[in-house]
Design an enzyme around this catalytic site. Structure first.
Site, PDB file in Angstrom:
ATOM      1  N   GLU A  39     -48.410  70.538  46.327  1.00 46.95           N
ATOM      2  CA  GLU A  39     -49.367  70.388  47.429  1.00 46.95           C
ATOM      3  C   GLU A  39     -49.904  71.757  47.865  1.00 46.95           C
ATOM      4  O   GLU A  39     -50.441  71.877  48.975  1.00 46.95           O
ATOM      5  CB  GLU A  39     -48.703  69.718  48.648  1.00 46.95           C
ATOM      6  CG  GLU A  39     -47.921  68.456  48.368  1.00 46.95           C
ATOM      7  CD  GLU A  39     -48.762  67.194  48.384  1.00 46.95           C
ATOM      8  OE1 GLU A  39     -50.002  67.311  48.417  1.00 46.95           O
ATOM      9  OE2 GLU A  39     -48.161  66.101  48.332  1.00 46.95           O
ATOM     10  N   HIS A  96     -44.688  69.630  55.459  1.00 42.18           N
ATOM     11  CA  HIS A  96     -44.854  68.243  55.029  1.00 42.18           C
ATOM     12  C   HIS A  96     -43.476  67.608  54.868  1.00 42.18           C
ATOM     13  O   HIS A  96     -42.579  68.193  54.263  1.00 42.18           O
ATOM     14  CB  HIS A  96     -45.638  68.201  53.711  1.00 42.18           C
ATOM     15  CG  HIS A  96     -45.562  66.880  53.022  1.00 42.18           C
ATOM     16  ND1 HIS A  96     -45.869  65.687  53.650  1.00 42.18           N
ATOM     17  CD2 HIS A  96     -45.195  66.548  51.750  1.00 42.18           C
ATOM     18  CE1 HIS A  96     -45.698  64.697  52.799  1.00 42.18           C
ATOM     19  NE2 HIS A  96     -45.287  65.184  51.646  1.00 42.18           N
ATOM     20  N   HIS A 145     -41.109  63.537  54.981  1.00 41.10           N
ATOM     21  CA  HIS A 145     -41.125  62.090  54.749  1.00 41.10           C
ATOM     22  C   HIS A 145     -40.277  61.389  55.821  1.00 41.10           C
ATOM     23  O   HIS A 145     -39.161  60.935  55.524  1.00 41.10           O
ATOM     24  CB  HIS A 145     -40.561  61.769  53.358  1.00 41.10           C
ATOM     25  CG  HIS A 145     -41.349  62.341  52.212  1.00 41.10           C
ATOM     26  ND1 HIS A 145     -40.865  62.374  50.916  1.00 41.10           N
ATOM     27  CD2 HIS A 145     -42.588  62.895  52.166  1.00 41.10           C
ATOM     28  CE1 HIS A 145     -41.776  62.924  50.114  1.00 41.10           C
ATOM     29  NE2 HIS A 145     -42.826  63.271  50.855  1.00 41.10           N
ATOM     30  N   GLU A 177     -42.132  62.646  75.982  1.00 40.51           N
ATOM     31  CA  GLU A 177     -42.395  64.009  75.489  1.00 40.51           C
ATOM     32  C   GLU A 177     -43.486  64.058  74.409  1.00 40.51           C
ATOM     33  O   GLU A 177     -44.017  65.136  74.129  1.00 40.51           O
ATOM     34  CB  GLU A 177     -41.116  64.608  74.890  1.00 40.51           C
ATOM     35  CG  GLU A 177     -39.944  64.681  75.839  1.00 40.51           C
ATOM     36  CD  GLU A 177     -40.017  65.861  76.794  1.00 40.51           C
ATOM     37  OE1 GLU A 177     -40.394  66.943  76.344  1.00 40.51           O
ATOM     38  OE2 GLU A 177     -39.698  65.675  77.978  1.00 40.51           O
ATOM     39  N   HIS A 193     -46.388  57.504  52.960  1.00 42.99           N
ATOM     40  CA  HIS A 193     -45.914  58.726  52.293  1.00 42.99           C
ATOM     41  C   HIS A 193     -45.218  59.676  53.279  1.00 42.99           C
ATOM     42  O   HIS A 193     -44.060  60.027  53.072  1.00 42.99           O
ATOM     43  CB  HIS A 193     -47.106  59.410  51.612  1.00 42.99           C
ATOM     44  CG  HIS A 193     -46.776  60.684  50.912  1.00 42.99           C
ATOM     45  ND1 HIS A 193     -47.602  61.275  49.994  1.00 42.99           N
ATOM     46  CD2 HIS A 193     -45.700  61.521  50.995  1.00 42.99           C
ATOM     47  CE1 HIS A 193     -47.065  62.390  49.527  1.00 42.99           C
ATOM     48  NE2 HIS A 193     -45.895  62.563  50.130  1.00 42.99           N
TER      49      HIS A 193
HETATM   50  P1  13P Z   1     -43.313  69.160  45.670  1.00 45.92           P
HETATM   51  O1  13P Z   1     -41.878  69.098  45.183  1.00 45.92           O
HETATM   52  O2  13P Z   1     -44.255  69.556  44.554  1.00 45.92           O
HETATM   53  O3  13P Z   1     -43.454  70.063  46.852  1.00 45.92           O
HETATM   54  O4  13P Z   1     -43.740  67.703  46.110  1.00 45.92           O
HETATM   55  C1  13P Z   1     -43.027  67.032  47.103  1.00 45.92           C
HETATM   56  C2  13P Z   1     -43.850  66.063  47.895  1.00 45.92           C
HETATM   57  O5  13P Z   1     -43.392  65.572  48.908  1.00 45.92           O
HETATM   58  C3  13P Z   1     -45.210  65.716  47.435  1.00 45.92           C
HETATM   59  O6  13P Z   1     -45.885  64.985  48.393  1.00 45.92           O
HETATM   60 ZN    ZN Z   2     -44.582  64.126  50.020  1.00 48.06          ZN
END
Ligand code: 13P
Ligand code: ZN
Length: 271
Positions: free
Chosen positions: A113, A137, A139, A167, A208
């Site tokens: 990314e 980023h 999950h 909050e 995602h």
């Molecule tokens: P990478 O391991 O390339 O950072 O990808 C992880 C991810 O969450 C892609 O959305």
């Molecule tokens: Zn991801």
């Protein structure tokens, strides 16, 4: 390790410990200050002879800048133990078209990314007046779960997150952007994320994860953590099957913001 690297590593470790970053899930980058660069070069030593690799994005606004970034496929769980292969420091060339690895990223390359991260740094560098430096980023499970059962609209998600925990509005008074499901690492996902980051500091990627920015590791991580906690409260309430008898009213949200000198996004309240 320099303090700035310790801070980056801690964010990665905390992300794993809180369940935000399973396996190689998620990635992070930090746009370094000149002071960070000087300290890291002195303490770690930079390979100034490293060769350049072309980027698949063009980021003229970031020419010459330095970033700490996670490796593609690296596990947030391992960043603390295997730092030099899990993260690294890279520099963008004068044209904003290539990067080179100055330290770390041993036998690896930046996250898949990386394009989305760099384009996001361009957007937030301008939108925040050079204040935002972190892109993270993750999950987070409750927020991802919400993307299956609620319309993928900025106003819907912003209001639900604001109303589910007091909050939450403090960390995203401007609201939250939502992007439909798109292929991870794709140009489309990068482009859509950037268009949301012009207005927001947090963007939900349907089914995602979440992409957040902030001025520091604490700021960005705290934003992500708070959004996910609010989402988990919402999903618990929903899963209880009980009727919702009361929640935080629009006026209460305004009062919280007034007290802190923040401006709530009235457009989203109307939406
Ligand atoms: P990478 O391991 O390339 O950072 O990808 C992880 C991810 O969450 C892609 O959305
Ligand atoms: Zn991801």
């Amino acid at each position: 390790m320099p303090k700035i690297i310790d801070g980056f590593v801690r964010m990665c470790s905390d992300g794993y410990k809180l369940g935000f970053n399973e396996a190689n899930g998620g990635n992070a980058s930090y746009r370094m200050t000149q002071e960070d660069v000087d300290i890291c070069e002195k303490e770690l030593g930079f390979d100034r002879e490293a060769s350049w690799t072309n980027l698949d994005v063009h980021v003229k606004l970031l020419n010459g800048e330095y970033f700490i970034v996670t490796a593609s496929g690296s596990l947030m769980r391992n960043v603390e133990l295997e730092t030099e292969s899990s993260i690294g420091i890279v520099q963008i060339d004068d044209a904003g078209a290539a990067y080179r690895i100055l330290w770390g990223l041993r036998d690896s390359k930046p996250t898949s990314e990386f394009g989305a991260h760099l384009l996001s740094h361009c957007v937030r560098k301008i939108a925040s007046g050079n204040v935002d430096r972190v892109m993270y980023h993750l999950h987070p499970e409750s927020l991802i779960a919400m993307t299956y059962v609620r319309p993928l609209e900025d106003a819907v998600f912003s209001k639900l997150i604001w109303r589910s925990m007091t909050e939450a509005v403090m960390v995203i008074p401007e609201g939250l952007g939502v992007v439909e499901w798109l292929v991870p690492g794709s140009n489309d996902l990068a482009r859509m994320t950037c268009s949301k980051l012009e207005r927001y500091r947090a963007v939900v990627w349907a089914h995602h994860g979440l992409f957040v920015t902030g001025s520091s590791f604490d700021d960005a991580f705290g934003r992500a953590h708070t959004i996910e906690k609010s989402a988990s409260i919402y999903m618990k309430v929903l899963s209880s099957g009980q009727e919702i008898l009361q929640d935080i009213s629009d006026d209460s949200l305004r009062k919280v913001c007034d007290k802190l000198g923040l401006k709530i996004n009235e457009e989203l309240l109307k939406g």
